[in-house]
Design a protein around this motif. Structure first.
Motif, short mmCIF file in Angstrom:
data_model
loop_
_atom_site.label_atom_id
_atom_site.label_comp_id
_atom_site.label_asym_id
_atom_site.label_seq_id
_atom_site.Cartn_x
_atom_site.Cartn_y
_atom_site.Cartn_z
N ALA A 163 17.47 16.96 2.20
CA ALA A 163 18.42 17.31 1.14
C ALA A 163 18.07 18.63 0.46
CB ALA A 163 18.51 16.17 0.13
N PRO A 164 16.86 18.83 -0.05
CA PRO A 164 16.59 20.13 -0.68
C PRO A 164 16.50 21.28 0.33
CG PRO A 164 14.68 18.69 -0.91
CD PRO A 164 15.77 17.89 -0.28
N LEU A 165 16.09 20.98 1.56
CA LEU A 165 16.05 22.04 2.57
C LEU A 165 17.45 22.56 2.88
CD1 LEU A 165 13.33 20.78 5.10
CD2 LEU A 165 13.15 22.59 3.39
N SER A 166 18.42 21.67 2.80
CA SER A 166 19.79 22.12 3.07
C SER A 166 20.29 23.04 1.95
CB SER A 166 20.72 20.93 3.25
OG SER A 166 20.83 20.20 2.06
N LEU A 167 19.68 22.98 0.78
CA LEU A 167 20.05 23.88 -0.32
C LEU A 167 19.60 25.32 -0.07
CD1 LEU A 167 19.21 21.66 -3.42
CD2 LEU A 167 21.47 22.24 -2.53
N LEU A 168 18.63 25.48 0.82
CA LEU A 168 18.11 26.82 1.10
C LEU A 168 19.10 27.67 1.90
CD1 LEU A 168 14.41 25.94 1.94
CD2 LEU A 168 15.35 26.84 -0.20
N ARG A 169 20.11 27.01 2.43
CA ARG A 169 21.14 27.79 3.13
C ARG A 169 21.89 28.65 2.12
NH1 ARG A 169 24.77 23.50 5.70
NH2 ARG A 169 24.19 22.46 3.79
N GLY A 183 25.47 27.61 -0.54
CA GLY A 183 25.60 26.94 -1.83
C GLY A 183 25.54 25.43 -1.67
N LEU A 184 25.96 24.75 -2.69
CA LEU A 184 25.88 23.29 -2.73
C LEU A 184 27.10 22.67 -2.05
CD1 LEU A 184 23.97 21.15 -3.86
CD2 LEU A 184 25.38 21.10 -5.91
N ASN A 185 26.86 21.82 -1.06
CA ASN A 185 27.93 21.15 -0.34
C ASN A 185 27.87 19.65 -0.61
OD1 ASN A 185 28.93 23.45 0.94
ND2 ASN A 185 27.39 23.29 2.56
N TYR A 245 22.86 13.52 2.14
CA TYR A 245 21.49 13.48 2.66
C TYR A 245 20.55 12.81 1.65
CZ TYR A 245 23.03 17.03 6.04
OH TYR A 245 23.69 17.71 7.03
N PHE A 246 20.68 13.22 0.41
CA PHE A 246 19.82 12.65 -0.62
C PHE A 246 20.13 11.16 -0.82
CE2 PHE A 246 18.57 11.81 -5.04
CZ PHE A 246 17.24 12.19 -4.95
N GLY A 247 21.39 10.80 -0.80
CA GLY A 247 21.79 9.39 -0.95
C GLY A 247 21.26 8.52 0.17
N ILE A 248 21.31 9.03 1.39
CA ILE A 248 20.78 8.28 2.53
C ILE A 248 19.28 8.07 2.36
CG2 ILE A 248 20.31 8.40 5.01
CD1 ILE A 248 23.04 9.82 5.31
N GLY A 249 18.58 9.12 1.92
CA GLY A 249 17.14 9.02 1.70
C GLY A 249 16.79 7.99 0.64
N VAL A 250 17.52 8.01 -0.46
CA VAL A 250 17.29 7.04 -1.53
C VAL A 250 17.58 5.63 -1.04
CG1 VAL A 250 18.14 6.26 -3.79
CG2 VAL A 250 17.63 8.68 -3.41
N PHE A 251 18.64 5.49 -0.25
CA PHE A 251 18.97 4.17 0.30
C PHE A 251 17.83 3.63 1.17
CE2 PHE A 251 20.62 1.63 3.81
CZ PHE A 251 21.14 0.56 3.10
N TYR A 252 17.30 4.45 2.07
CA TYR A 252 16.20 4.01 2.92
C TYR A 252 14.95 3.68 2.11
CZ TYR A 252 18.13 4.70 7.59
OH TYR A 252 18.85 4.58 8.75
N LEU A 253 14.66 4.47 1.10
CA LEU A 253 13.50 4.18 0.26
C LEU A 253 13.69 2.88 -0.53
CD1 LEU A 253 12.65 7.77 -1.04
CD2 LEU A 253 11.41 6.42 0.68
#
Length: 137
Positions: free
Chosen positions: A24-30, A33-35, A41-49
């Motif tokens: 999620a934060p790596l995709s911000l380096l593009r 801008g914010l998509n 991506y962040f939501g999926i990560g939080v769900f798995y955690l």
């Protein structure tokens, strides 16, 4: 008594969660801008955690006070009274516990070996006729 997940399954959810949270934060380096996908991506990560933490705390099955309960993060907790079980079926290594109104499928590939031994012991001690159980008495 808790019937535990295999550690491999638990750690898989942890690793996937960490990977998605890092993506999620790596995709911000593009430069774009914010998509909306960044939030996904962040939501999926939080769900798995969350799935990892829930499974670690509750494990796969709980057997207490004559009730076997299958835990699930999604709210579909199924339970069946051990005294109400009419039939135990085994197919492809999995067990299906049946009563008059409830059916509970137990996927043995999720269960660690010591817990599986305990589960088989409990199921084999049920007072069922030979034709309604896979356990030889």
């Amino acid at each position: 008594m808790k019937i535990k997940f295999k550690k491999k399954r638990l750690y898989a959810n942890l690793v996937l969660g960490i990977i998605w949270v890092i993506i999620a934060p790596l995709s911000l380096l593009r430069d774009e801008g914010l998509n909306w996908s960044d939030y996904i991506y962040f939501g999926i990560g939080v769900f798995y955690l969350a799935h990892y933490v829930y499974d670690l705390k509750h494990q796969y099955l709980e057997i207490e006070d004559g009730v076997i309960k299958k835990n699930s993060l999604y709210g579909f907790r199924k339970k069946i009274n051990l005294k109400d079980i009419d039939r135990v079926e085994k197919f492809a290594g999995d067990y299906t516990l049946k009563s008059n109104d409830t059916k509970l499928k137990i996927n043995t590939s999720f269960i660690e070996s010591q817990s599986l031994t305990s589960l088989v012991k409990i199921l084999s001690e049920l007072n069922l006729p030979t034709e309604k159980t896979p356990f030889i008495k």
